[in-house]
Scaffold this motif. Structure first.
Motif: not given
Length: 129
Positions: A35-41, A48-49
């Motif tokens: 979840g952190l990899a997908v949603a957090g990412g 950033l954008v």
């Protein structure tokens, strides 16, 4: 002539198996990592954008982040960070051979839940107050 599908028996442990805190903690560790990899990412890239595109895009990001949905997502992500970190420390200790006894495993699993909930509450009280 029609054939009947073969009916396979279920494993006998399925009727007696119960969820235990250390099993749920281990599964939650994997779920929070993904979840952190997908949603957090995605949230991090969006931030950033938005920062790179200028003040108007960043203001839009901040407006969403401060909305009720944004706060819920923020609380969920911060809980996932604390839960995953605490569970990671638990796994690291267990990888050395420490804490593998059933009672110790249950206690350390419970501590990860208590820590993650209290740390999340403390962080959001600090943010909101």
């Amino acid at each position: 002539m029609a054939t009947r599908p073969q009916v396979r028996p279920l494993s006998p442990h399925l009727g007696i198996w119960r969820w235990r805190v250390h099993a749920v903690t281990s599964i939650t560790h994997r779920v929070t990592g993904n979840g952190l990899a997908v949603a957090g990412g995605l949230a991090f890239v969006w931030w950033l954008v938005a920062a790179a595109l200028g003040p108007e895009a960043y203001a839009d990001f901040i407006a969403v982040a401060r909305s009720p949905i944004g706060v819920i997502v923020g609380v969920g992500l911060s809980w996932a960070i604390f839960q995953h970190a605490a569970s990671g420390v638990r796994h690291l200790a267990m990888d050395t051979g420490a804490g593998l006894e059933l009672g110790t495993s249950k206690t350390s699993a419970t501590v990860t839940w208590v820590f993650s909930i209290l740390a999340t509450a403390a962080l959001w009280l600090f943010i909101l107050l």
